[in-house]
Every structure is written in C-alpha cells, then in structure tokens.
Enzyme design. Structure first.
Site, PDB file in Angstrom:
ATOM      1  N   SER A 140       0.815  -1.072   0.052  1.00  0.00           N
ATOM      2  CA  SER A 140      -0.486  -0.388   0.126  1.00  0.00           C
ATOM      3  C   SER A 140       0.771   0.989  -0.025  1.00  0.00           C
ATOM      4  CB  SER A 140      -1.375  -0.224   0.851  1.00  0.00           C
ATOM      5  OG  SER A 140      -1.920   1.620   1.413  1.00  0.00           O
TER       6      SER A 140
ATOM      7  N   ASP B 193      -9.226  -6.137  -4.548  1.00  0.00           N
ATOM      8  CA  ASP B 193      -9.142  -4.700  -3.878  1.00  0.00           C
ATOM      9  C   ASP B 193      -9.901  -3.799  -3.389  1.00  0.00           C
ATOM     10  OD1 ASP B 193      -7.459  -2.916  -2.477  1.00  0.00           O
ATOM     11  OD2 ASP B 193      -5.801  -3.224  -3.271  1.00  0.00           O
TER      12      ASP B 193
ATOM     13  N   HIS C 276      -7.213  -5.443   0.013  1.00  0.00           N
ATOM     14  CA  HIS C 276      -6.425  -4.698   0.394  1.00  0.00           C
ATOM     15  C   HIS C 276      -5.384  -5.385   1.287  1.00  0.00           C
ATOM     16  CE1 HIS C 276      -4.702  -1.432  -0.259  1.00  0.00           C
ATOM     17  NE2 HIS C 276      -3.642  -1.100   0.748  1.00  0.00           N
TER      18      HIS C 276
END
EC number: 3.1.1.-
Length: 256
Positions: free
Chosen positions: A78, A206, A234
């Site tokens: 991320s 995601d 995610h």
C-alpha cells in the site's frame, strides 16, 4: 536463505505482518519488520514528519545497518511503496528485488508523490467515505495527514477475518499524506530506483486501491513481472497469507 524486509502501509504498523513473518521464517528465511515513523509503536508524532526521508527513516536505518554485500527482498504494501521506493533509490545495491503488493509505486519521471496524488484525484466522494484528510505544517510548508475510518477500513478488509479488521481498528494511527510538499518535486533516479528489479502483486478483489488503478501504475512504470492473487482484498497478508507467502518465496528464488 533469503532476507525479507517488510514495509507496512499507511496508518498500520509492523504488526500487520504477524501471519506472514512466521511463514517465511518457517521456510528458512530471515525476516525484518519495523514501524515507519509515527506508526505502530514508533514514538514519533506525525508532526515530526516534514519530508519523505523523515517518514522512511526507520527503513533507511535498517538498510544502512546491513553490510555492503547483504541483499534483501524489499516487500512494500500500500502506501509503504513510496518510502520503499525512496530506500531503493538510496540503497540500490542492497536490493535484490522490490515487491510492490497492491502498493503505490512511483516512477522515475514524476515526483514520488505523483501516484498517491493521482489516486486521491481518482476516488469519488462516495468511495472516500471516512477516509479523512487533515492538515499540519506551516503556511510556508503545508502538509496533509490521512486517516482510515472504520467504514473505509472495512472495505479494505472485505475478505479478511473479522478479528484482523477489529485489530486494525484498535491500532490505526494518523499517517502523512504523501503530497509533493512532503516529497519535493524531484523524481527518483533511473540510476538508483530505476535500476532495481521490481515485481508487482495485483490483488484482484481490492476495494482500497482498485485493480484498474493498480494496473495503471504498472503501465506508468513497467516492472519485470506481474503476479496476481485473484481473491485477495487490500490486505492479502490477512485474507490470503499462504498465497502471498507462496508468491514471495517464488520471487526470492527468481531474483537472487
């Protein structure tokens, strides 16, 4: 034996690797985890982060501590992709491969903030929900914070165990939004970051960073290889930890 360095995402901490770390170690590898500045149990405050280097400082210190012959598999998740890219730019000889797991991935043309700012511009008010942006800094150097509220977080943890979502709600911390005021306007270098092998792991379910945006980042800055975990949200370290470890082991074998 390979050495993995795992970089967590925004608002999270080293704790989010608690399933992946023992799996990789059980396979005979060394794993280093740490908290980025003002995350996890790091005692700094977000106001202490005035530059991207400030945010990445714990990672830079980890890489600096390794010998000149040590090479690591750098794994970023991320928002952690941006400090990881900076670290790769500064220590390219210490990186055997950088793995971006549904991660923001800079290029060598634009400032490192470009992909995050592009992402902010791409999400609708409806999608943003309680993803909250705040501000700090000075009039001369205005900076932004980001915080993942429980509704936005739930979307990120859609296929993850409820216990991991509850844990995350308890442990969230404010993160710096990676704007050009934080990173400066210079791009990462072709000689540093641009010279390392990179692999991207797409997470197919995601809702935090949509698949089309993940694919756009890959088009924007092509990588050596793209892998996919089709049924991962995610947070693949929670929703698909075995599949994620399988990919990470294969990558380490392929890029010595």
């Amino acid at each position: 034996m390979k050495h993995y360095v795992l970089v967590h995402g925004g608002c999270h901490g080293a704790w989010c690797w608690y399933k992946v770390k023992p799996m990789l170690e059980h396979s005979g590898h060394r794993v280093t985890v740490f908290d980025l500045t003002a995350h996890g149990v790091n005692m700094s405050r977000v106001e202490d982060i005035q530059t991207l280097e400030d945010f990445a400082k714990p990672l830079l210190e980890v890489l600096e501590s390794f010998g000149s012959d040590d090479k690591v598999v750098l794994v970023a998740h991320s928002l952690g992709g941006i400090p990881a890219a900076l670290a790769a730019d500064m220590f390219p000889s210490k990186i055997s491969v950088a793995v971006f797991v549904t991660s923001f991935m800079p290029d060598t043309t634009n400032p490192p903030s470009y992909v995050f700012e592009k992402f902010l511009g791409s999400i609708t008010e409806e999608e943003r929900m309680d993803f909250e942006l705040g501000s700090y800094g000075t009039d001369d150097h205005p900076l932004k914070t980001a915080f993942l509220g429980p509704n936005y977080l739930k979307n990120m943890y859609l296929l993850s165990p409820i216990e991991d979502y509850e844990l995350a709600k308890m442990l969230m911390r404010v993160t710096p939004a990676i704007t050009s005021n934080l990173t400066g306007t210079k791009s990462l270098t072709a000689q540093g970051y641009g010279s390392i092998s990179r692999v991207y792991i797409v997470c197919g379910e995601d809702k935090g960073i949509r698949v089309d945006f993940q694919r756009w980042m890959i088009e924007n800055s092509p990588v050596k290889e793209v892998m996919e975990i089709k049924d991962a949200d995610h947070m693949p370290m929670f929703s698909k930890p075995h599949e994620l470890c399988d990919r990470l082991l294969k990558i380490a074998d392929k890029y010595p």
